[in-house]
Design an enzyme around this catalytic site. Structure first.
Site, PDB file in Angstrom:
ATOM      1  N   LYS A  85       0.811  -1.223   0.000  1.00 10.74           N
ATOM      2  CA  LYS A  85       0.000   0.000   0.000  1.00 10.74           C
ATOM      3  C   LYS A  85       0.843   1.272   0.000  1.00 10.74           C
ATOM      4  O   LYS A  85       0.421   2.317  -0.494  1.00 10.74           O
ATOM      5  CB  LYS A  85      -0.945  -0.001   1.201  1.00 10.74           C
ATOM      6  CG  LYS A  85      -2.035  -1.069   1.135  1.00 10.74           C
ATOM      7  CD  LYS A  85      -3.061  -0.766   0.056  1.00 10.74           C
ATOM      8  CE  LYS A  85      -4.216  -1.755   0.060  1.00 10.74           C
ATOM      9  NZ  LYS A  85      -5.105  -1.579  -1.104  1.00 10.74           N
ATOM     10  N   GLU A 107      -9.831   5.967   2.854  1.00  7.96           N
ATOM     11  CA  GLU A 107     -10.591   4.871   3.447  1.00  7.96           C
ATOM     12  C   GLU A 107      -9.600   3.777   3.802  1.00  7.96           C
ATOM     13  O   GLU A 107      -8.510   3.717   3.242  1.00  7.96           O
ATOM     14  CB  GLU A 107     -11.615   4.335   2.433  1.00  7.96           C
ATOM     15  CG  GLU A 107     -11.088   3.267   1.454  1.00  7.96           C
ATOM     16  CD  GLU A 107     -10.062   3.759   0.444  1.00  7.96           C
ATOM     17  OE1 GLU A 107      -9.903   4.987   0.310  1.00  7.96           O
ATOM     18  OE2 GLU A 107      -9.405   2.916  -0.198  1.00  7.96           O
ATOM     19  N   SER A 374       1.691  -9.593  -0.533  1.00  4.83           N
ATOM     20  CA  SER A 374       1.400  -8.156  -0.527  1.00  4.83           C
ATOM     21  C   SER A 374       1.566  -7.493   0.830  1.00  4.83           C
ATOM     22  O   SER A 374       1.764  -6.283   0.908  1.00  4.83           O
ATOM     23  CB  SER A 374      -0.022  -7.924  -1.040  1.00  4.83           C
ATOM     24  OG  SER A 374      -0.933  -8.685  -0.282  1.00  4.83           O
TER      25      SER A 374
END
Lengths: 394, 270
Positions: A85, A107, A374
């Protein structure tokens, strides 16, 4: 041809109040993505702050245990803040800063995008507010405190299903009320144009690195790329550079919750239909009247009723396929990778690990699977313990 | 010949929406269809029409109404929980049409229309004599998603402009149908103490592009606010304040809503 379309998907389905904001964003991105100074600055941040390139690790024990294809793990979990991210959060925060914005909002589901955004905002001296569903705040308490520690304000979202979908709703509502000084750092390859393109571009560093790292290690292309898919940012990040390489199979692993045939799931491609929501045309879990379904997954990051429009198009064209993975299978893979390789994956990434365990034994030993790891699983330890009936609290 | 009939029909339809602005300032109340249930919604529409409503907006409830504040979000939740669907709403409108020809508009999001099938949705609109649809998450750039069907069935697609629209206003207004919905404030729907946007300027930019009525919505709740807004435009839209009365009184909301609509219409007619 309409702007920001991927086949029939994508588009800009937004309240009029936000239209100038996304047009301004599109123009700024068009300019800065070609601006050498911007590209260099972001590249430096990737290297010196995030720790890129992330490792491409050969999981030798796992490979031997499964007895088939060679398995490589793309270690996005080793990035600063523990997930992919940060790639997008840094890119968008830098872009927002160049645009003269002083405040960012975001969000978050599992909290990883919220933490990444809070981190980027702290680094760049921007005000930051994160919207998170009440249910997710409860299952990811550590990340909430982490965001606050980084100087962000965390808003509890109590509307609707109190998860990621509702967090997106609230962030969109917040953006319509204050748009002039505020940029919305959308966390996945979803939402209205230009977000799916911007986020994909910032994440595509994953696949580019995999290509050159694997070239060095094996001298060839991978056979299969595996990634978990909620909105689909880590998956598109891995896939994008390989879309033109027809020999490379692209497989996204969706969260099937209690089972793809159980109402409590979030497997959008498996169970969804085409709709228009959160600014985009794509596949959504919904009923015959277009009411968005209350989806479920043990993984807060995959607990989302839609999928990014580029994935929807990759599915339509047959270029990528999407498979459902249940909670139980993901938890098993979470434990498997921890014991087998000494790597605790995020429960999201564990969905991809699980499918690799099914697929690898059916493949030849000279074939290669790359799994996008991830994120790291520290945030999930307490929740998995509770899933296993161990009563521990963070 | 059939084309000519369609053209005539279209003209009649077009004039219905414009007619509502012909007799002084228009008052446009909103209720969510099915809140608390469709029987009450039916009574509310008839009562509001009697009380002087010039056009009534019926919200087709959506699970995730991103343009709405808490009041209408909750109303949508209540309506969906009560089992409200687009089909049941169409049936209700058919019943309403036996009693009143008050102009009616659906307000909903693009997904309920798209998934139902835009052609079928708008064909049903025509069948029950709806006049317009308002879709807050369908901006100018995406209106082709349903506009061809709106035109096919003679339903006005109402355009919205916002305080941030600026240079977009003339583009939007020049192609607008029926009236232009001027969003008074930043943010979502809901009662506000104060409206600070320069409404007069928004309206004049619209009128410069096309001679079309303008109605102001978002944030208006009191007769004083309505009166002030009506001086700057052709009509006033009130949603959340009415939905809050419905929430407060439940099945006994018909009389208080009628009284409220009457008072608001009086206020803007002075």
């Amino acid at each position: 041809m309409k702007k920001g379309r991927f086949g029939i998907h994508g588009g800009q389905f937004l309240p009029e109040t936000l239209m100038n904001a996304v047009i301004e964003l599109e123009e700024a991105y068009e300019f800065y993505s070609k601006d050498e100074a911007f590209v260099k600055e972001l590249d430096e941040l990737f290297k010196n702050y995030t720790g890129r390139p992330s490792l491409l690790y050969y999981a030798e024990k796992m490979t031997k245990d499964l007895g088939g294809a060679k398995i490589y793990l793309k270690r996005e979990d080793l990035n600063h803040t523990g997930a992919h991210k940060i790639n997008n959060a840094l890119g968008q925060a830098l872009l927002a800063k160049k645009m003269g914005k002083t405040r960012v909002i975001a969000e978050t589901g599992a909290g990883q995008h919220g933490v990444a955004t809070a981190t980027a905002a702290a680094l760049m001296g921007m005000e930051c507010e994160v919207f998170m569903g009440k249910e997710d705040i409860e299952r990811q308490a550590l990340n909430v405190y982490r965001m606050e520690l980084l100087g962000s304000k965390v808003h509890t979202v109590t509307s609707g299903t109190q998860t990621l979908k509702d967090a997106v709703n609230e962030t969109l509502r917040e953006w319509t009320s204050r748009v002039s000084d505020t940029h919305y750092i959308l966390g996945s390859v979803n939402g209205p144009h230009p977000f799916p393109t911007i986020v994909r571009d910032f994440q595509s560093v994953i696949g580019k690195e995999v290509r050159s790292q694997l070239q060095e290690a094996e001298g060839k292309l991978p056979d299969v790329l595996l990634a978990c898919v909620g909105g689909g940012s880590n998956a598109i990040g891995l896939f994008y550079d390989f879309i033109g390489d027809e020999s490379v199979q692209l497989i996204g692993c969706e969260a099937a919750g209690l089972g793809a045939d159980n109402p409590k799931n979030a497997a959008t491609i498996t169970n969804g239909s085409v709709g228009i929501f959160h600014g985009m045309k794509s596949y959504f879990c919904q009923d015959e009247y277009g009411q968005i379904a209350p989806v479920y997954s043990i993984s807060a990051g995959l607990d989302y009723p839609g999928i990014g429009p580029e994935h929807a198009n990759l599915y339509d064209s047959g270029r990528a396929k999407y498979v459902p993975v249940t909670d139980a299978e993901a938890v098993e893979a979470f434990e498997y990778l921890s014991k087998m390789e000494g790597i605790i994956p995020a429960i999201e990434s564990a969905h991809a690990v699980s499918y690799a365990c099914k697929l690898a034994p059916k493949m030849d030993k000279d074939q290669i699977i790359v799994i996008n790891l991830s994120g790291r699983g520290d945030k999930d330890v307490a929740a998995i313990a509770r899933y296993r009936g161990v009563d521990i609290y963070e | 010949m059939s084309q000519l009939l369609r053209d005539i029909e279209e003209l009649i339809f077009m004039s219905r929406i414009k007619q509502i602005f012909a007799n002084g300032k228009a008052f446009i109340p909103f209720v969510t269809a099915g809140d608390p249930n469709l029987e009450i919604t039916e009574q509310l529409v008839l009562a509001m029409a009697e009380a002087g409503a010039d056009l009534i907006e019926l919200g087709v409830p959506f699970s995730d109404p991103v343009s709405e504040g808490l009041a209408i979000q909750k109303a949508d939740e209540r309506a969906l929980l009560a089992g409200t669907t687009a089909d049941k709403i169409f049936d209700m409108v058919k019943r309403i049409r036996k009693t009143t020809d008050v102009p009616l508009a659906f307000m909903t999001y693009i997904n309920p229309i798209f998934v139902y099938g835009a052609d079928k949705f708008l064909s049903n609109c025509k069948e029950c004599n709806m006049d317009a649809v308002i879709v807050p998450d369908l901006p100018f750039e995406e209106k082709d998603e349903i506009l061809p069907y709106c035109e096919k069935y003679g339903i006005d697609l109402i355009s919205l402009i916002a305080p941030t629209s600026k240079e977009r206003i003339s583009m939007i207004a020049s192609q607008a149908q029926g009236f232009v919905y001027c969003v008074s404030s930043m943010g979502v729907t809901g009662v506000r103490n104060e409206i600070t946007t320069d409404i007069t300027q928004m309206v004049s930019l619209v009128k410069a592009a096309q001679d079309i009525p303008c109605a102001i919505g978002f944030g208006i709740s009191t007769p004083e606010q309505a009166k002030e807004m009506a001086q700057k435009a052709d009509g006033v839209i009130v949603g959340s304040a009415i939905v809050e009365i419905v929430a407060q009184y439940g099945e006994n909301c018909v009389k208080p809503v009628r009284d409220y609509v009457f008072a608001m219409k009086q206020a803007i007619s002075q």
